[in-house]
Design an enzyme around this catalytic site. Structure first.
Site, PDB file in Angstrom:
ATOM      1  N   CYS A 258      49.287 -87.280  25.426  1.00  0.00           N
ATOM      2  CA  CYS A 258      48.213 -87.718  26.459  1.00  0.00           C
ATOM      3  C   CYS A 258      48.218 -88.703  27.406  1.00  0.00           C
ATOM      4  O   CYS A 258      49.042 -89.506  27.372  1.00  0.00           O
ATOM      5  CB  CYS A 258      47.069 -89.144  24.929  1.00  0.00           C
ATOM      6  SG  CYS A 258      45.670 -89.218  25.394  1.00  0.00           S
TER       7      CYS A 258
ATOM      8  N   CYS B 184      46.644 -96.394  27.596  1.00  0.00           N
ATOM      9  CA  CYS B 184      46.094 -97.112  26.121  1.00  0.00           C
ATOM     10  C   CYS B 184      47.525 -98.120  26.019  1.00  0.00           C
ATOM     11  O   CYS B 184      48.466 -97.922  25.740  1.00  0.00           O
ATOM     12  CB  CYS B 184      45.469 -96.346  25.353  1.00  0.00           C
ATOM     13  SG  CYS B 184      44.239 -95.141  25.418  1.00  0.00           S
TER      14      CYS B 184
ATOM     15  N   CYS C 231      49.487 -97.452  22.478  1.00  0.00           N
ATOM     16  CA  CYS C 231      49.318 -96.395  22.022  1.00  0.00           C
ATOM     17  C   CYS C 231      50.067 -95.490  22.010  1.00  0.00           C
ATOM     18  O   CYS C 231      51.087 -95.132  23.029  1.00  0.00           O
ATOM     19  CB  CYS C 231      48.078 -96.040  22.644  1.00  0.00           C
ATOM     20  SG  CYS C 231      48.270 -94.367  21.284  1.00  0.00           S
TER      21      CYS C 231
ATOM     22  N   CYS D 228      40.041 -88.409   7.940  1.00  0.00           N
ATOM     23  CA  CYS D 228      39.615 -88.381   9.474  1.00  0.00           C
ATOM     24  C   CYS D 228      40.891 -87.442  10.051  1.00  0.00           C
ATOM     25  O   CYS D 228      41.822 -87.534  10.056  1.00  0.00           O
ATOM     26  CB  CYS D 228      39.860 -89.669   9.818  1.00  0.00           C
ATOM     27  SG  CYS D 228      39.943 -90.381  11.258  1.00  0.00           S
TER      28      CYS D 228
ATOM     29  N   CYS E 202      35.807 -86.737   9.658  1.00  0.00           N
ATOM     30  CA  CYS E 202      35.879 -87.760  10.425  1.00  0.00           C
ATOM     31  C   CYS E 202      36.744 -87.590  11.608  1.00  0.00           C
ATOM     32  O   CYS E 202      37.957 -86.294  11.166  1.00  0.00           O
ATOM     33  CB  CYS E 202      35.747 -89.306   9.884  1.00  0.00           C
ATOM     34  SG  CYS E 202      35.998 -90.336  11.666  1.00  0.00           S
TER      35      CYS E 202
ATOM     36  N   CYS F  85      31.348 -95.140  13.998  1.00  0.00           N
ATOM     37  CA  CYS F  85      32.870 -95.759  13.443  1.00  0.00           C
ATOM     38  C   CYS F  85      32.689 -96.315  14.924  1.00  0.00           C
ATOM     39  O   CYS F  85      34.041 -95.885  15.215  1.00  0.00           O
ATOM     40  CB  CYS F  85      33.724 -94.645  12.819  1.00  0.00           C
ATOM     41  SG  CYS F  85      35.313 -95.566  12.279  1.00  0.00           S
TER      42      CYS F  85
ATOM     43  N   ARG G  20      36.480-101.143   7.720  1.00  0.00           N
ATOM     44  CA  ARG G  20      37.994-101.465   7.237  1.00  0.00           C
ATOM     45  C   ARG G  20      38.749-101.606   7.263  1.00  0.00           C
ATOM     46  O   ARG G  20      39.041-102.064   8.866  1.00  0.00           O
ATOM     47  CB  ARG G  20      37.748 -99.514   8.058  1.00  0.00           C
ATOM     48  CG  ARG G  20      36.511 -98.458   7.613  1.00  0.00           C
ATOM     49  CD  ARG G  20      36.414 -97.405   8.070  1.00  0.00           C
ATOM     50  NE  ARG G  20      35.318 -97.090   7.897  1.00  0.00           N
ATOM     51  CZ  ARG G  20      34.915 -96.498   6.383  1.00  0.00           C
ATOM     52  NH1 ARG G  20      35.781 -96.050   5.079  1.00  0.00           N
ATOM     53  NH2 ARG G  20      33.683 -95.670   6.668  1.00  0.00           N
TER      54      ARG G  20
HETATM   55  N1  SAM Z   1      42.810 -90.384  21.380  1.00  0.00           N
HETATM   56  C1  SAM Z   1      41.895 -90.794  20.824  1.00  0.00           C
HETATM   57  C2  SAM Z   1      41.146 -92.109  21.251  1.00  0.00           C
HETATM   58  O1  SAM Z   1      42.025 -92.917  21.522  1.00  0.00           O
HETATM   59  O2  SAM Z   1      38.874 -91.949  21.110  1.00  0.00           O
HETATM   60  C3  SAM Z   1      41.199 -90.856  19.877  1.00  0.00           C
HETATM   61  C4  SAM Z   1      42.505 -91.301  19.106  1.00  0.00           C
HETATM   62  S1  SAM Z   1      43.445 -92.894  18.572  1.00  0.00           S
HETATM   63  C5  SAM Z   1      45.173 -92.948  18.439  1.00  0.00           C
HETATM   64  C6  SAM Z   1      42.530 -93.867  17.617  1.00  0.00           C
HETATM   65  C7  SAM Z   1      42.065 -94.993  17.919  1.00  0.00           C
HETATM   66  O3  SAM Z   1      43.836 -95.960  17.322  1.00  0.00           O
HETATM   67  C8  SAM Z   1      42.249 -96.062  19.475  1.00  0.00           C
HETATM   68  O4  SAM Z   1      41.346 -96.528  19.557  1.00  0.00           O
HETATM   69  C9  SAM Z   1      42.853 -97.247  18.637  1.00  0.00           C
HETATM   70  O5  SAM Z   1      42.565 -98.452  17.686  1.00  0.00           O
HETATM   71  C10 SAM Z   1      43.858 -97.548  17.593  1.00  0.00           C
HETATM   72  N2  SAM Z   1      45.548 -97.748  17.777  1.00  0.00           N
HETATM   73  C11 SAM Z   1      45.931 -96.601  18.638  1.00  0.00           C
HETATM   74  N3  SAM Z   1      47.324 -96.964  18.633  1.00  0.00           N
HETATM   75  C12 SAM Z   1      47.338 -98.855  17.394  1.00  0.00           C
HETATM   76  C13 SAM Z   1      48.337 -99.308  17.335  1.00  0.00           C
HETATM   77  N4  SAM Z   1      49.802 -99.053  17.771  1.00  0.00           N
HETATM   78  N5  SAM Z   1      48.131-100.117  16.937  1.00  0.00           N
HETATM   79  C14 SAM Z   1      46.464-100.335  16.425  1.00  0.00           C
HETATM   80  N6  SAM Z   1      45.415 -99.802  16.803  1.00  0.00           N
HETATM   81  C15 SAM Z   1      45.886 -98.327  17.637  1.00  0.00           C
HETATM   82  C1  DTB Z   2      40.614 -97.225  13.577  1.00  0.00           C
HETATM   83  O1  DTB Z   2      40.488 -97.908  14.383  1.00  0.00           O
HETATM   84  N1  DTB Z   2      41.846 -97.643  12.997  1.00  0.00           N
HETATM   85  C2  DTB Z   2      42.481 -95.895  12.426  1.00  0.00           C
HETATM   86  C3  DTB Z   2      41.619 -94.602  12.705  1.00  0.00           C
HETATM   87  N2  DTB Z   2      40.104 -95.580  13.741  1.00  0.00           N
HETATM   88  C4  DTB Z   2      41.451 -93.658  14.573  1.00  0.00           C
HETATM   89  C5  DTB Z   2      44.179 -95.586  13.768  1.00  0.00           C
HETATM   90  C6  DTB Z   2      45.072 -96.547  13.773  1.00  0.00           C
HETATM   91  C7  DTB Z   2      46.263 -95.796  14.649  1.00  0.00           C
HETATM   92  C8  DTB Z   2      47.396 -96.799  14.436  1.00  0.00           C
HETATM   93  C9  DTB Z   2      48.429 -96.024  15.125  1.00  0.00           C
HETATM   94  C10 DTB Z   2      48.958 -95.065  14.935  1.00  0.00           C
HETATM   95  O2  DTB Z   2      49.526 -95.411  13.744  1.00  0.00           O
HETATM   96  O3  DTB Z   2      49.378 -93.495  15.590  1.00  0.00           O
HETATM   97 FE1  SF4 Z   3      45.770 -91.199  23.917  1.00  0.00          FE
HETATM   98 FE2  SF4 Z   3      46.793 -92.993  22.623  1.00  0.00          FE
HETATM   99 FE3  SF4 Z   3      44.940 -93.710  24.143  1.00  0.00          FE
HETATM  100 FE4  SF4 Z   3      43.448 -91.850  21.979  1.00  0.00          FE
HETATM  101  S1  SF4 Z   3      44.619 -94.166  22.704  1.00  0.00           S
HETATM  102  S2  SF4 Z   3      44.123 -91.501  24.437  1.00  0.00           S
HETATM  103  S3  SF4 Z   3      45.491 -90.571  22.022  1.00  0.00           S
HETATM  104  S4  SF4 Z   3      47.077 -93.322  24.288  1.00  0.00           S
END
Ligand code: SAM
Ligand code: DTB
Ligand code: SF4
Length: 331
Positions: free
Chosen positions: A54, A58, A61, A98, A130, A190, A262
């Site tokens: 990506c 973030c 992430c 989802c 979702c 959501c 959730r």
């Molecule tokens: N790329 C899209 C976006 O960012 O909107 C969708 C996927 S993103 C992985 C969805 C959500 O996962 C993020 O907004 C974040 O709140 C959550 N997330 C990602 N990495 C995480 C982590 N290490 N711990 C907790 N939540 C995480």
């Molecule tokens: C949300 O708030 N938590 C879920 C869902 N929306 C997409 C994802 C959490 C992702 C945690 C990090 C991962 O497993 O990559």
């Molecule tokens: Fe990309 Fe992760 Fe940010 Fe979603 S949360 S936009 S997958 S870097």
């Protein structure tokens, strides 16, 4: 009946958030019982349909291309594979499925057309479908709605003030615009966030304030505890305590009584007693399956045991939304 309010002040939310934790839980549990069946918890399943690579930054992430993590990137999964996973999820008791993609935003290309097919397929199984695909335009939201999308996940993640510390490649207003586009397309919203990213209590309150003062509350509010991943800038963040999760969940429950709150990422580091406190505080959904998108989650057997010990029942799909249900599931 506790009234639904969209005019909460930060001061009011701060007072709720900081109240003695047992009083806070008692109040939240009371509001929870006015609007929900407290013995029901919705079980949802996540699937990463496109992983890693990506372009965003973030800092929590593992899927951001710029960090070096162990996540194995893959292109968009074949539709049949996704539908097979959705069927498995349904068979094991999930009522919401989802699909997540590591995209900054949706583009109008063949991959999006394939996601629309996935949405059609999952919807026709009678699951709440979702997606979380990044930013969306109004037209793209409408296409997803037409394909049968039930809900769209797009988290605010943190407060507007703390946002720049966490992400620099998009703005808070970008996030809010997408939520508006989702709402205008009549898709269930959501949106929630993550705690444990070095934010202050004021930031947690700020994020909840933004959500609770939207013209309509999100129907679903995920509360995630950061899952620190090696290689990301937040890898060394200390674990959040269960009391912080409880405060966050209870406050969300009190100020957004109808929402599904959730208990999302972070369960893997919580024992059954800690999770029970979160349910008492008003959480009424979990993600099941041994993986969230890319990080570990408790295994299904452990969760089944927890449901048994706590006498919890899995909530049916589309509860309380009969009109939507009829519209969503083609007969
Ligand atoms: N790329 C899209 C976006 O960012 O909107 C969708 C996927 S993103 C992985 C969805 C959500 O996962 C993020 O907004 C974040 O709140 C959550 N997330 C990602 N990495 C995480 C982590 N290490 N711990 C907790 N939540 C995480
Ligand atoms: C949300 O708030 N938590 C879920 C869902 N929306 C997409 C994802 C959490 C992702 C945690 C990090 C991962 O497993 O990559
Ligand atoms: Fe990309 Fe992760 Fe940010 Fe979603 S949360 S936009 S997958 S870097």
């Amino acid at each position: 009946m506790t009234e639904i309010r969209n005019n909460w002040t930060r001061e009011e939310i701060t007072e709720i958030y900081n109240s003695p934790v047992l009083d806070l839980m008692y109040k939240a549990a009371t509001v929870h019982r006015e609007y929900h069946n407290s013995s029901e918890v919705q079980v949802c399943t996540l699937l990463s349909v496109k992983t890693g690579g990506c372009p965003e930054d973030c800092s929590y992430c593992p899927q951001a291309a710029r960090y070096h993590t162990d996540v194995k990137a893959h292109k968009l999964l074949p539709t049949e594979e996704v539908l097979a996973k959705a069927k498995e999820a349904k068979d094991s008791g999930s009522t919401r499925f989802c699909m997540g993609a590591a995209w900054r935003e949706v583009r109008d290309n063949r991959d999006f057309d394939r996601v629309l097919d996935m949405v059609k397929g999952v919807n026709s199984m009678g699951l709440e479908v979702c997606c979380t695909l990044g930013m969306l335009t109004e037209e793209q939201a409408q296409k997803l709605k037409d394909a049968g999308l039930y809900a769209y996940n797009h988290n605010l993640d943190t407060s507007e003030e703390h946002y720049d510390e966490i992400i620099s490649t998009r703005t808070y207003d970008d996030r809010l615009d997408t939520l508006k586009n989702v709402r205008n397309a009549k898709i269930s919203v959501c949106s929630g966030g993550i705690i444990g990213m070095g934010e202050r209590d004021e930031d947690r309150v700020g994020m909840l304030h933004t959500l609770a003062t939207l013209p309509e509350h999100p129907e679903s509010v995920p509360v995630n505890a950061l899952v620190p991943v090696e290689g990301t800038p937040l890898a060394e963040q200390p674990r959040v305590s269960v009391w912080e999760m409880v405060r966050m969940i209870a406050t969300a429950r009190i100020i957004m009584p109808k929402a599904m709150v959730r208990l999302s990422a972070g369960r893997v580091r919580m024992n059954m007693e800690e999770q029970a406190l979160c349910f008492m505080a008003g959480a009424n959904s979990i993600f099941a399956g041994d993986k969230l998108l890319t990080t570990p989650n408790p295994d299904v057997v452990q969760d089944e045991e927890m449901f048994q010990v706590l006498n919890l029942k899995a909530r049916k799909a589309f509860k309380g939304e009969a009109s939507v249900k009829l519209e969503q599931i083609p007969l």
